[in-house]
Design a protein around this motif. Structure first.
Motif, mmCIF file in Angstrom:
data_model
loop_
_atom_site.group_PDB
_atom_site.id
_atom_site.type_symbol
_atom_site.label_atom_id
_atom_site.label_comp_id
_atom_site.label_asym_id
_atom_site.label_seq_id
_atom_site.Cartn_x
_atom_site.Cartn_y
_atom_site.Cartn_z
ATOM 1 N N GLY A 47 -6.321 1.760 3.360
ATOM 2 C CA GLY A 47 -6.113 2.109 1.949
ATOM 3 C C GLY A 47 -7.423 2.177 1.174
ATOM 4 O O GLY A 47 -7.613 3.052 0.331
ATOM 5 N N ARG A 105 -10.879 10.460 -6.928
ATOM 6 C CA ARG A 105 -10.553 9.967 -5.593
ATOM 7 C C ARG A 105 -11.466 10.571 -4.540
ATOM 8 O O ARG A 105 -11.943 11.653 -4.669
ATOM 9 C CB ARG A 105 -9.124 10.295 -5.241
ATOM 10 C CG ARG A 105 -8.161 9.397 -5.995
ATOM 11 C CD ARG A 105 -6.749 9.595 -5.536
ATOM 12 N NE ARG A 105 -6.557 9.085 -4.183
ATOM 13 C CZ ARG A 105 -5.442 9.274 -3.500
ATOM 14 N NH1 ARG A 105 -4.449 9.969 -4.023
ATOM 15 N NH2 ARG A 105 -5.312 8.780 -2.284
ATOM 16 N N CYS A 163 -3.147 2.407 -9.877
ATOM 17 C CA CYS A 163 -4.325 2.026 -9.102
ATOM 18 C C CYS A 163 -4.107 0.602 -8.597
ATOM 19 O O CYS A 163 -3.190 -0.083 -9.049
ATOM 20 C CB CYS A 163 -5.578 2.089 -9.965
ATOM 21 S SG CYS A 163 -5.964 3.787 -10.461
ATOM 22 N N GLU A 215 -6.684 4.935 -1.594
ATOM 23 C CA GLU A 215 -5.390 4.485 -2.123
ATOM 24 C C GLU A 215 -5.560 3.180 -2.910
ATOM 25 O O GLU A 215 -4.755 2.859 -3.790
ATOM 26 C CB GLU A 215 -4.407 4.258 -0.971
ATOM 27 C CG GLU A 215 -4.023 5.547 -0.262
ATOM 28 C CD GLU A 215 -3.387 5.315 1.103
ATOM 29 O OE1 GLU A 215 -2.559 6.137 1.498
ATOM 30 O OE2 GLU A 215 -3.728 4.322 1.778
ATOM 31 N N LYS A 262 -9.221 5.410 2.287
ATOM 32 C CA LYS A 262 -8.584 6.647 1.842
ATOM 33 C C LYS A 262 -8.512 6.773 0.316
ATOM 34 O O LYS A 262 -7.982 7.769 -0.196
ATOM 35 C CB LYS A 262 -7.155 6.726 2.406
ATOM 36 C CG LYS A 262 -7.117 7.071 3.892
ATOM 37 C CD LYS A 262 -5.783 6.768 4.547
ATOM 38 C CE LYS A 262 -4.635 7.642 4.070
ATOM 39 N NZ LYS A 262 -3.389 7.340 4.844
ATOM 40 N N VAL A 269 0.850 -1.206 0.000
ATOM 41 C CA VAL A 269 0.000 0.000 0.000
ATOM 42 C C VAL A 269 0.879 1.247 0.000
ATOM 43 O O VAL A 269 0.610 2.215 -0.729
ATOM 44 C CB VAL A 269 -0.951 0.034 1.219
ATOM 45 C CG1 VAL A 269 -1.858 1.265 1.146
ATOM 46 C CG2 VAL A 269 -1.801 -1.225 1.295
ATOM 47 N N GLU A 270 1.934 1.227 0.809
ATOM 48 C CA GLU A 270 2.821 2.406 0.868
ATOM 49 C C GLU A 270 3.444 2.678 -0.503
ATOM 50 O O GLU A 270 3.570 3.834 -0.913
ATOM 51 C CB GLU A 270 3.928 2.208 1.913
ATOM 52 C CG GLU A 270 3.450 1.995 3.350
ATOM 53 C CD GLU A 270 2.536 3.101 3.883
ATOM 54 O OE1 GLU A 270 2.518 4.210 3.312
ATOM 55 O OE2 GLU A 270 1.812 2.831 4.858
ATOM 56 N N ALA A 313 0.777 4.216 -2.657
ATOM 57 C CA ALA A 313 0.484 5.581 -2.206
ATOM 58 C C ALA A 313 1.601 6.529 -2.622
ATOM 59 O O ALA A 313 1.342 7.657 -3.056
ATOM 60 C CB ALA A 313 0.287 5.598 -0.689
ATOM 61 N N LYS A 324 1.206 7.369 -6.247
ATOM 62 C CA LYS A 324 0.112 8.335 -6.453
ATOM 63 C C LYS A 324 0.579 9.748 -6.103
ATOM 64 O O LYS A 324 0.291 10.706 -6.828
ATOM 65 C CB LYS A 324 -1.086 7.970 -5.576
ATOM 66 C CG LYS A 324 -1.884 6.781 -6.068
ATOM 67 C CD LYS A 324 -3.070 6.541 -5.148
ATOM 68 C CE LYS A 324 -4.249 5.902 -5.838
ATOM 69 N NZ LYS A 324 -4.139 4.490 -6.091
ATOM 70 N N CYS A 325 1.285 9.860 -4.968
ATOM 71 C CA CYS A 325 1.771 11.178 -4.534
ATOM 72 C C CYS A 325 2.708 11.775 -5.576
ATOM 73 O O CYS A 325 2.753 12.991 -5.752
ATOM 74 C CB CYS A 325 2.516 11.073 -3.208
ATOM 75 S SG CYS A 325 1.403 10.962 -1.830
#
Ligand SMILES: [Zn+2]
Length: 461
Positions: A302, A461, A261, A307, A305, A247-248, A251, A254-255
């Motif tokens: 996730g 999102r 996705c 994510e 949020k 997940v990190e 994420a 995405k950042c």
């Protein structure tokens, strides 16, 4: 104008809102959505006390998959029947390139699936070789409605693995036409090395299986795929996200503005690796493995949020007998679990019924986001007028104890045996046909359609 069906007195929810309305269906499509519909209909279905949601889309199933010397137990008929009973109206399976071309693999898979499917379906193209012919063929594959690809970063021995250059190239080439590239992300060198070391040490019992595929090899592979997506401008999708590290990595991508996705499943949200130490621990082996309670929690976070966009299953059913060769040797387990029928009820129960997930959130995760990513929106995944009348009527108060014997999947066990869920699909409609009613399957094999899909859309999102 007469309607075929009118669904009255229900509470509707789509990706954005919850509202009271009736739905009128004509010619398999949603014809009217209004507070009250006065037109006559051949059939009136009361949804009083229930929610009416867009039918579920499970973009990750393996029906009749030849694997590990056997074939996954659910075929296109039994697997889609089970899906329908679990609130799913569209599944996406895979056409994996063998010795021949991708289009040959697609044709063969369609010949197998078309006469059997009870829900609508499509296929991802699994690319196992990136050579001149495959590259040349890619536009034609996309033109026939196969706009998503799967590249395996593992499964070298099985002949499925694609190397980093292939991944980079498919991301680059497909993005120009709005394609999406999904990956099975694990680091193959570490997986093979760790497995070999465990075998040398005689550690073949299923309880050692998670040590052969630790979470960091998923995190690393996702990070690498994200890097190739950024460099190529490609659209990346992570299949079966299993860990907090994963997940990190998503994420972080995405950042950084990368179009990445991800999906996860009830199995990764609700099972832990303690199962591998149980007497039937080998049954739970799947790749990547289910992890720890902390990973479960991070995956839930996730989902909440945004994510993680999609609930899928990686449904790959094997019976106890098929799994038996791996009882004391995790390298001989046909990996996979049966869950296409229970995935949405489990998440509905732990999410919506438990009060931590809104209905629109559930709709986005179970249907709308997949419809957008896989080029099916708004024909699928919405309650708009003109959309296919693929609907699931949920009874939010129905309590069920999950038992393999009551479910429709063609296996004699369930990873969720005895689990109690609150909220269950009461009725499923596919293009205006009631295909499941009160747990009774009413559909017909072959009545599902192959869906030629359009370009990917990045969900809000
Ligand atoms: Zn899979």
């Amino acid at each position: 104008m007469g309607l075929d069906i009118k669904i009255v007195d229900g509470t509707l929810a789509d990706e954005a809102q919850v509202f009271r309305a009736d739905i009128g269906i004509s010619g398999g499509k949603i014809a009217i959505v209004a507070r009250e519909i006065h037109e006559r209909a051949d059939r009136i279905i009361s949804a009083a006390g229930s929610y009416v949601l867009p039918g579920g889309i499970d973009p990750h199933v393996h029906l009749s998959l030849p694997f590990c010397g056997t074939v996954s137990a659910d075929d296109f008929s039994s697997g889609t029947r089970a899906a329908a009973c679990g609130g799913v109206t569209t599944v996406i399976d895979f056409a994996i390139q063998g010795p021949g071309t991708v289009l040959e693999a697609v044709r063969a898979r369609r010949a197998q699936a078309d006469p059997e499917v009870c829900t609508d379906y499509s296929l991802h193209a699994g690319i196992t070789r990136w050579d001149a012919q495959t590259q040349h063929e890619l536009p034609a594959v996309m033109e026939c409605g196969i706009t998503s690809f799967k590249l395996f970063m593992v499964y070298r021995k099985e002949g499925w693995m694609a190397d980093d250059f292939a991944l980079y190239e498919v991301l680059r080439e497909s993005a120009r036409r709005g394609g999406l590239v999904g990956v099975h992300a694990e680091n193959v060198d570490l997986m093979e090395g760790l497995t070999a070391r465990l075998l040398r040490e005689g550690k073949t019992e299923p309880r050692y299986f998670p040590e052969s595929r630790p979470a960091f090899i998923e995190g690393e592979a996702i990070g690498r795929a994200v890097r190739w997506a950024r460099a190529s401008g490609g659209n990346l999708y992570i299949f079966h996200l299993s860990s907090a590290e994963g997940v990190e990595a998503v994420a972080a991508g995405k950042c950084a503005g990368v179009r990445v996705c991800a999906e996860t499943a009830a199995t990764y949200l609700g099972l832990t690796d303690e199962r591998f130490g149980e007497p039937d621990g080998h049954l739970y082996a799947t790749c990547p493995p289910v992890r720890t309670a902390a990973d479960n929690a991070r995956l839930w976070e996730g989902l909440m949020k945004g994510e993680i966009e999609v609930l899928a299953t990686d449904h790959c059913a094997f019976s106890r007998a098929q799994k038996e060769p791996g009882r004391h040797d995790f390298t001989r387990i046909p990996y996979g679990m049966p869950s296409v029928e229970v995935n949405l009820p489990l998440v509905f129960s732990a999410g919506v019924s438990a009060g931590r997930m809104s209905l629109p959130q559930f709709v986005r995760l179970s249907s709308t986001n997949a419809a957008k990513l896989f080029g099916l929106y708004p024909t699928k995944g919405s309650l708009q007028v003109g959309a296919d009348a693929d609907l699931t009527i949920w009874d939010p108060r129905q309590e069920r104890t999950l038992r393999a014997g009551d479910l429709h999947m063609r296996v004699d066990w369930s990873p969720f045996e005895g689990r109690v869920v609150t909220g269950y699909p009461r009725m499923t409609l596919l293009r205006g046909e009631v295909i499941c009613d009160g747990g009774r399957f009413l559909g017909t094999p072959g009545s599902g359609r192959f869906l030629a899909r359009g370009p990917t859309q990045y969900p809000d999102r």
